[in-house]
Design a protein around this motif. Structure first.
Motif, PDB file in Angstrom:
ATOM      1  N   VAL A  19       0.834  -1.203   0.000  1.00 24.65           N
ATOM      2  CA  VAL A  19       0.000   0.000   0.000  1.00 24.65           C
ATOM      3  C   VAL A  19       0.869   1.253   0.000  1.00 24.65           C
ATOM      4  O   VAL A  19       0.618   2.202  -0.748  1.00 24.65           O
ATOM      5  CB  VAL A  19      -0.972  -0.006   1.206  1.00 24.65           C
ATOM      6  CG1 VAL A  19      -1.639   1.337   1.384  1.00 24.65           C
ATOM      7  CG2 VAL A  19      -2.007  -1.099   1.016  1.00 24.65           C
ATOM      8  N   THR A  20       1.918   1.245   0.808  1.00 29.82           N
ATOM      9  CA  THR A  20       2.830   2.393   0.857  1.00 29.82           C
ATOM     10  C   THR A  20       3.477   2.618  -0.498  1.00 29.82           C
ATOM     11  O   THR A  20       3.579   3.750  -0.978  1.00 29.82           O
ATOM     12  CB  THR A  20       3.923   2.169   1.927  1.00 29.82           C
ATOM     13  OG1 THR A  20       3.297   1.956   3.176  1.00 29.82           O
ATOM     14  CG2 THR A  20       4.857   3.358   2.008  1.00 29.82           C
ATOM     15  N   TRP A  21       3.918   1.538  -1.130  1.00 35.30           N
ATOM     16  CA  TRP A  21       4.566   1.612  -2.451  1.00 35.30           C
ATOM     17  C   TRP A  21       3.657   2.323  -3.444  1.00 35.30           C
ATOM     18  O   TRP A  21       4.064   3.274  -4.101  1.00 35.30           O
ATOM     19  CB  TRP A  21       4.871   0.199  -2.917  1.00 35.30           C
ATOM     20  CG  TRP A  21       5.559   0.073  -4.244  1.00 35.30           C
ATOM     21  CD1 TRP A  21       5.101   0.473  -5.465  1.00 35.30           C
ATOM     22  CD2 TRP A  21       6.838  -0.502  -4.476  1.00 35.30           C
ATOM     23  NE1 TRP A  21       6.003   0.149  -6.437  1.00 35.30           N
ATOM     24  CE2 TRP A  21       7.080  -0.450  -5.858  1.00 35.30           C
ATOM     25  CE3 TRP A  21       7.786  -1.080  -3.653  1.00 35.30           C
ATOM     26  CZ2 TRP A  21       8.246  -0.943  -6.431  1.00 35.30           C
ATOM     27  CZ3 TRP A  21       8.934  -1.571  -4.230  1.00 35.30           C
ATOM     28  CH2 TRP A  21       9.156  -1.496  -5.599  1.00 35.30           C
ATOM     29  N   TRP A  22       2.406   1.879  -3.587  1.00 32.72           N
ATOM     30  CA  TRP A  22       1.510   2.427  -4.607  1.00 32.72           C
ATOM     31  C   TRP A  22       1.039   3.842  -4.266  1.00 32.72           C
ATOM     32  O   TRP A  22       0.923   4.688  -5.163  1.00 32.72           O
ATOM     33  CB  TRP A  22       0.320   1.506  -4.820  1.00 32.72           C
ATOM     34  CG  TRP A  22       0.730   0.274  -5.554  1.00 32.72           C
ATOM     35  CD1 TRP A  22       0.829  -0.978  -5.044  1.00 32.72           C
ATOM     36  CD2 TRP A  22       1.157   0.184  -6.922  1.00 32.72           C
ATOM     37  NE1 TRP A  22       1.279  -1.839  -6.015  1.00 32.72           N
ATOM     38  CE2 TRP A  22       1.482  -1.165  -7.172  1.00 32.72           C
ATOM     39  CE3 TRP A  22       1.278   1.103  -7.950  1.00 32.72           C
ATOM     40  CZ2 TRP A  22       1.926  -1.601  -8.411  1.00 32.72           C
ATOM     41  CZ3 TRP A  22       1.733   0.664  -9.191  1.00 32.72           C
ATOM     42  CH2 TRP A  22       2.052  -0.669  -9.418  1.00 32.72           C
ATOM     43  N   VAL A  23       0.766   4.104  -2.992  1.00 36.28           N
ATOM     44  CA  VAL A  23       0.302   5.438  -2.607  1.00 36.28           C
ATOM     45  C   VAL A  23       1.407   6.465  -2.788  1.00 36.28           C
ATOM     46  O   VAL A  23       1.186   7.551  -3.325  1.00 36.28           O
ATOM     47  CB  VAL A  23      -0.214   5.427  -1.145  1.00 36.28           C
ATOM     48  CG1 VAL A  23      -0.435   6.832  -0.629  1.00 36.28           C
ATOM     49  CG2 VAL A  23      -1.496   4.608  -1.057  1.00 36.28           C
ATOM     50  N   ARG A  24       2.615   6.145  -2.354  1.00 33.36           N
ATOM     51  CA  ARG A  24       3.728   7.088  -2.511  1.00 33.36           C
ATOM     52  C   ARG A  24       4.112   7.259  -3.976  1.00 33.36           C
ATOM     53  O   ARG A  24       4.505   8.347  -4.392  1.00 33.36           O
ATOM     54  CB  ARG A  24       4.930   6.642  -1.675  1.00 33.36           C
ATOM     55  CG  ARG A  24       4.646   6.616  -0.178  1.00 33.36           C
ATOM     56  CD  ARG A  24       4.206   7.947   0.346  1.00 33.36           C
ATOM     57  NE  ARG A  24       5.348   8.851   0.406  1.00 33.36           N
ATOM     58  CZ  ARG A  24       5.279  10.132   0.682  1.00 33.36           C
ATOM     59  NH1 ARG A  24       4.099  10.681   0.949  1.00 33.36           N
ATOM     60  NH2 ARG A  24       6.342  10.881   0.698  1.00 33.36           N
ATOM     61  N   LEU A  25       4.033   6.204  -4.784  1.00 33.16           N
ATOM     62  CA  LEU A  25       4.305   6.345  -6.216  1.00 33.16           C
ATOM     63  C   LEU A  25       3.323   7.305  -6.858  1.00 33.16           C
ATOM     64  O   LEU A  25       3.711   8.195  -7.610  1.00 33.16           O
ATOM     65  CB  LEU A  25       4.212   4.976  -6.911  1.00 33.16           C
ATOM     66  CG  LEU A  25       4.329   5.005  -8.444  1.00 33.16           C
ATOM     67  CD1 LEU A  25       5.673   5.533  -8.887  1.00 33.16           C
ATOM     68  CD2 LEU A  25       4.091   3.610  -8.999  1.00 33.16           C
TER      69      LEU A  25
END
Length: 74
Positions: A62-68
């Motif tokens: 979730v962190t990966w996609w939201v920050r991207l």
């Protein structure tokens, strides 16, 4: 014969950190850190490796996609 070209969109450069000669985007490093912290915290709290690993993997994803999405939009 005439051709109609579409204008090229300028490429956005995502901020990164150089690790061992390779530039890593910040969103990847943030996701790894969040995943590692979640893994350690949940393992200490629950004592269950299965719960800790699955929850940490979900948090990192979730962190990966939201920050991207954040870095691409900014």
């Amino acid at each position: 014969m005439a051709t109609l070209g579409t204008p090229a969109r300028p490429a956005r450069h995502v901020a990164g950190i150089d690790l061992a000669g390779t530039e890593w985007p910040l969103y990847k490093i943030e996701a790894v850190i969040v995943g590692a912290l979640m893994l350690l915290a949940l393992f200490v709290i629950t004592g269950s490796a299965q719960t800790a690993v699955l929850s940490a993997a979900a948090a990192a994803t979730v962190t990966w996609w939201v920050r991207l999405a954040y870095y691409r939009r900014a």
